[in-house]
Design a protein around this motif. Sequence first.
Motif, PDB file in Angstrom:
ATOM      1  N   ASN A 194      29.364   4.776  48.117  1.00 45.48           N
ATOM      2  CA  ASN A 194      29.530   4.027  49.358  1.00 45.48           C
ATOM      3  C   ASN A 194      28.854   2.674  49.180  1.00 45.48           C
ATOM      4  O   ASN A 194      27.644   2.614  48.924  1.00 45.48           O
ATOM      5  CB  ASN A 194      28.915   4.773  50.540  1.00 45.48           C
ATOM      6  CG  ASN A 194      29.657   6.051  50.855  1.00 45.48           C
ATOM      7  OD1 ASN A 194      30.873   6.054  50.987  1.00 45.48           O
ATOM      8  ND2 ASN A 194      28.928   7.156  50.958  1.00 45.48           N
ATOM      9  N   LEU A 195      29.633   1.613  49.326  1.00 38.06           N
ATOM     10  CA  LEU A 195      29.117   0.274  49.033  1.00 38.06           C
ATOM     11  C   LEU A 195      29.344  -0.632  50.238  1.00 38.06           C
ATOM     12  O   LEU A 195      30.470  -0.787  50.711  1.00 38.06           O
ATOM     13  CB  LEU A 195      29.815  -0.284  47.796  1.00 38.06           C
ATOM     14  CG  LEU A 195      29.286  -1.566  47.192  1.00 38.06           C
ATOM     15  CD1 LEU A 195      29.509  -1.563  45.682  1.00 38.06           C
ATOM     16  CD2 LEU A 195      29.964  -2.789  47.798  1.00 38.06           C
ATOM     17  N   GLU A 196      28.282  -1.213  50.729  1.00 33.52           N
ATOM     18  CA  GLU A 196      28.369  -2.123  51.878  1.00 33.52           C
ATOM     19  C   GLU A 196      28.489  -3.561  51.390  1.00 33.52           C
ATOM     20  O   GLU A 196      27.785  -3.976  50.473  1.00 33.52           O
ATOM     21  CB  GLU A 196      27.131  -1.968  52.754  1.00 33.52           C
ATOM     22  CG  GLU A 196      27.187  -2.777  54.049  1.00 33.52           C
ATOM     23  CD  GLU A 196      25.986  -2.531  54.942  1.00 33.52           C
ATOM     24  OE1 GLU A 196      25.622  -3.458  55.692  1.00 33.52           O
ATOM     25  OE2 GLU A 196      25.413  -1.418  54.894  1.00 33.52           O
ATOM     26  N   ILE A 197      29.396  -4.303  52.014  1.00 28.19           N
ATOM     27  CA  ILE A 197      29.605  -5.704  51.621  1.00 28.19           C
ATOM     28  C   ILE A 197      29.721  -6.561  52.870  1.00 28.19           C
ATOM     29  O   ILE A 197      30.455  -6.237  53.802  1.00 28.19           O
ATOM     30  CB  ILE A 197      30.842  -5.837  50.703  1.00 28.19           C
ATOM     31  CG1 ILE A 197      31.004  -7.277  50.217  1.00 28.19           C
ATOM     32  CG2 ILE A 197      32.106  -5.336  51.379  1.00 28.19           C
ATOM     33  CD1 ILE A 197      32.015  -7.425  49.082  1.00 28.19           C
ATOM     34  N   GLU A 198      28.959  -7.648  52.897  1.00 27.63           N
ATOM     35  CA  GLU A 198      28.911  -8.521  54.062  1.00 27.63           C
ATOM     36  C   GLU A 198      30.198  -9.326  54.217  1.00 27.63           C
ATOM     37  O   GLU A 198      30.971  -9.500  53.265  1.00 27.63           O
ATOM     38  CB  GLU A 198      27.720  -9.474  53.950  1.00 27.63           C
ATOM     39  CG  GLU A 198      26.374  -8.806  54.017  1.00 27.63           C
ATOM     40  CD  GLU A 198      25.236  -9.802  53.929  1.00 27.63           C
ATOM     41  OE1 GLU A 198      25.517 -11.025  53.805  1.00 27.63           O
ATOM     42  OE2 GLU A 198      24.064  -9.373  53.976  1.00 27.63           O
TER      43      GLU A 198
ATOM     44  N   SER B 139      21.638  -8.211  40.419  1.00 28.42           N
ATOM     45  CA  SER B 139      20.864  -7.180  39.698  1.00 28.42           C
ATOM     46  C   SER B 139      20.618  -5.964  40.583  1.00 28.42           C
ATOM     47  O   SER B 139      19.507  -5.434  40.662  1.00 28.42           O
ATOM     48  CB  SER B 139      19.534  -7.759  39.195  1.00 28.42           C
ATOM     49  OG  SER B 139      19.759  -8.775  38.256  1.00 28.42           O
ATOM     50  N   VAL B 140      21.685  -5.551  41.270  1.00 24.57           N
ATOM     51  CA  VAL B 140      21.593  -4.408  42.180  1.00 24.57           C
ATOM     52  C   VAL B 140      22.423  -3.262  41.623  1.00 24.57           C
ATOM     53  O   VAL B 140      23.543  -3.468  41.133  1.00 24.57           O
ATOM     54  CB  VAL B 140      22.097  -4.791  43.592  1.00 24.57           C
ATOM     55  CG1 VAL B 140      22.144  -3.562  44.499  1.00 24.57           C
ATOM     56  CG2 VAL B 140      21.197  -5.857  44.191  1.00 24.57           C
ATOM     57  N   LEU B 141      21.865  -2.054  41.699  1.00 21.21           N
ATOM     58  CA  LEU B 141      22.561  -0.845  41.282  1.00 21.21           C
ATOM     59  C   LEU B 141      23.089  -0.090  42.495  1.00 21.21           C
ATOM     60  O   LEU B 141      22.421  -0.027  43.535  1.00 21.21           O
ATOM     61  CB  LEU B 141      21.615   0.071  40.512  1.00 21.21           C
ATOM     62  CG  LEU B 141      21.453  -0.162  39.010  1.00 21.21           C
ATOM     63  CD1 LEU B 141      20.349   0.722  38.471  1.00 21.21           C
ATOM     64  CD2 LEU B 141      22.758   0.116  38.283  1.00 21.21           C
ATOM     65  N   TYR B 142      24.274   0.482  42.357  1.00 25.21           N
ATOM     66  CA  TYR B 142      24.861   1.313  43.403  1.00 25.21           C
ATOM     67  C   TYR B 142      25.108   2.691  42.800  1.00 25.21           C
ATOM     68  O   TYR B 142      25.908   2.848  41.883  1.00 25.21           O
ATOM     69  CB  TYR B 142      26.157   0.699  43.915  1.00 25.21           C
ATOM     70  CG  TYR B 142      25.964  -0.674  44.516  1.00 25.21           C
ATOM     71  CD1 TYR B 142      25.647  -0.824  45.855  1.00 25.21           C
ATOM     72  CD2 TYR B 142      26.071  -1.816  43.722  1.00 25.21           C
ATOM     73  CE1 TYR B 142      25.452  -2.096  46.412  1.00 25.21           C
ATOM     74  CE2 TYR B 142      25.874  -3.082  44.257  1.00 25.21           C
ATOM     75  CZ  TYR B 142      25.564  -3.208  45.598  1.00 25.21           C
ATOM     76  OH  TYR B 142      25.372  -4.455  46.145  1.00 25.21           O
TER      77      TYR B 142
END
Length: 855
Positions: free
Chosen positions: A733-737, A722-725
């Motif tokens: 810009n999207l950070e992904i672990e 339930s996160v908006l970017y």
Amino acid sequence: MRRVYYSVFLALALLLAGSLSAKHSDDYVIGTYSYIKSSFPFFYQNRELLCQYLNEMGYNSNIIETDIRDNDIAGLLELLDRYKIDAWVSDRGFSKDPENMFRYSISPLTTSSYLRFEAEYADESDVNKGDSKQSRYWYSARSDSYFTRVGKIAKNKDASNGNTWIASRDTDKAGCLFTDLRYRWPNRNGYYVRVGYELHSYQKNPPNYEGDYVWLKYRFKLSNPKPDLKPEDPLLSFQLAGFTLLLGNFDRVATPVDLIAGGKKQEEVFLTYGDLNKLSKKDDYIDYELRVAYKDLIDANLLTADLDDNPATTPSPSVMKISNLNPRVFWHANCDVELDYVEVRDQISYELQYEKDTCEAGVMKRAKMIKDQSPGNLSGFYSFDEPFQGQFDSFNKVQDMLLKENLSMFSATYDYQHTNITIDAQNKQYYSHMEAFQEEAKPKIFAPDIYPITPKMKFNPSKDAQQDERFIQKVIDDKLLKVYQMGKTYTMQDTTRKFYPIVQVFGRWAKGIENEKDYWALWILPPYATQKALLYLPLCYGADGIFHYRFQAFQTKDGYGDYVGLAAAQQGNSYAAPVATQPTMDAIIDTNPKVFTYGKLIKKMRWLGSDTIMSKVSKAIAAPRQSMIKEAYVQEDTGALYDGYIQTGYYLDDSDNPYLMLVNRRGNYFVPGKQLEEVNVHSSQYDTYFPQAASQTIVFELDKQTVDRYGSFPGFYDPADSVLYHSSNGIINLEIEAGEGKLLQMMGTLPETFKGKAMLPGKTVLSGKIELQKGSKLILSENSNLVLLPGTQLIIPDKSSIVLDGKIELMGDAMLIVNGKWKTKSPEITSAENAQFITNTPPHRGFFKRLFGCK
């Protein structure tokens, strides 16, 4: 009145039928190989605990076993159902008694072997256009140092493959018409591998195997005999011989085996001119049948339960394989000949073919008996594991039988002979067992089990990462993702097919011999982030469900054996209770809920393809046009060993909204220490030797069409987190672990503060506190779909306005607060119990409505 009652009764009946047929895994299959069977004391004593673990780990399906000693499969199925878990049954029992239902158990039947060798395949050359590259035509009877093959290919529309192998008495010399069987293409060492291992058989009637035979059928046409032939003159003769195998090496001399013809055993069977008129013919073709006894093949050491050709290991208690078998055909140049094909069948395959009605009735009865003992959670059956070419036919036959009972069947299929049998070395094309399985077995469920994390692989790249054949990312590209692409392509050709990839969640820890170190044998247990990436990756390829291999395993008391999420120590016949093992347990528990959430969404979508996003310097991705992504790349990570390798799956939902499934494949590095090689690092030391890579940032440049579709502030929404970017000037810009997966839906958003006029034409999701500035206007159209996430406040202050239309959903405790002007058209507003729609002003009415006093 009777009509009304009947209608109500019918509706209730249909509702009940629907509930009974519903499966726990209907939304999305998250399965595993548990192998639980009630006849084994450990499983019987711990089966409730195991079911609890299955449920807690997020599984809704599993593969269990039953055998002839099992008298409580109903109890196991009921227990699984109580924990909301479906079952696929590996039905492994067998009885010699044809009246016993175990005579028709699924696993033994699908162990049976059949192969048809088209006679015209003599080398790598095309027979029919393009088939020199097709893995289904993997064999040949070629000339070698033992025999020179006489004859040539000829077209014939009446032949099974449109061609035959012919020889003419006027132009050809007598000789071997059908030589020893080998792979059509050489292996990596240039050797044409002999055929045999592909033929497995169930141990149907041990120890002497009375009445069990390998059946040979030759289809040929004989014509133009010499005018002066005597009845005893030979036309053809048949021999059977094989090369015995020990520790991977064939003997230099073939061992002959007696054939049975007319009830007599003969080392060489002659078909004479006098026999010709006695044979039944169809379209002038003769189907000539011979057989060889299992016992004779066993005595010749050509049929053996020693599946790995190693006398030091324990032989299989249920399966045998042929080391090598060559149905040689000699032609005596006394007539012309056309050889169409040679068939080889074991005893069970022979019965499946020629006693089909009896076998089908037995299979149906057996399957129905197991189905009737389930409370509705039987999904189907699991057949002979990892079938070779010989089992493709029996797989297809039994699969079709079960479909008549509305039951499915599947088996894992692995990359047998991967990069070994070389079709085209220059273009790196190899024999594909997966392709052959799809073409010949025609599975309704395609379930490849590709396990990429092996001792041959390296976690760190060499200087040129993209060309390093041992580098983990190169291995994933070449070994895993090519098969996933093949699987999705295959299932898209027929909507009744399913794609269930099987993911590696295990490693095999072995004791070093003498002074050697302990090591991972065959497979390395994936570290945490690497394991998560493997679990997410099938979602980039539209998998219809996912299975894990495996759930639980046994280890020696000193810790050797398979490492999985759950393990039990074994000492002799004594077993400890199963306990969770790391890092696998954490990786599964942390991943399965999101995989399920994402999976049930993408299951309904249209898959557009998959790409690997790299850094802009090395490889920026031009995504499919429908995805509305102009360009995507990974920000360079100059301090890291490498960057990139974000796998992306592209989807469209029913309304053509784009979705992206992202998986950060860069999971773990290897840092040498006391142990210099990955293969020697035990899982208890993973935190030291396999640090997790840093997060990576992906840059998405959105296409201009996103503004028309979603308004001035397009973004991404992750339905699991339930996160908006949000976007800025068309860039996200999207950070992904490391090892993480995300499903992103493209949609409209709004910034925290907004001034001006904004249209929300499509789906818009809002989170946090969003307040319009004075003089601003928000307009929803009939196609709008506005969603306020829990905790969201959308505030329309005084001297600003909103037009409400389309669909509006207030989730959780979301609030829509209107202090300014508001106008409604035809909105459909739904709100949760704690959500609030607060208006402090009356709705705006137009001039004419005010003039005439309309509401």
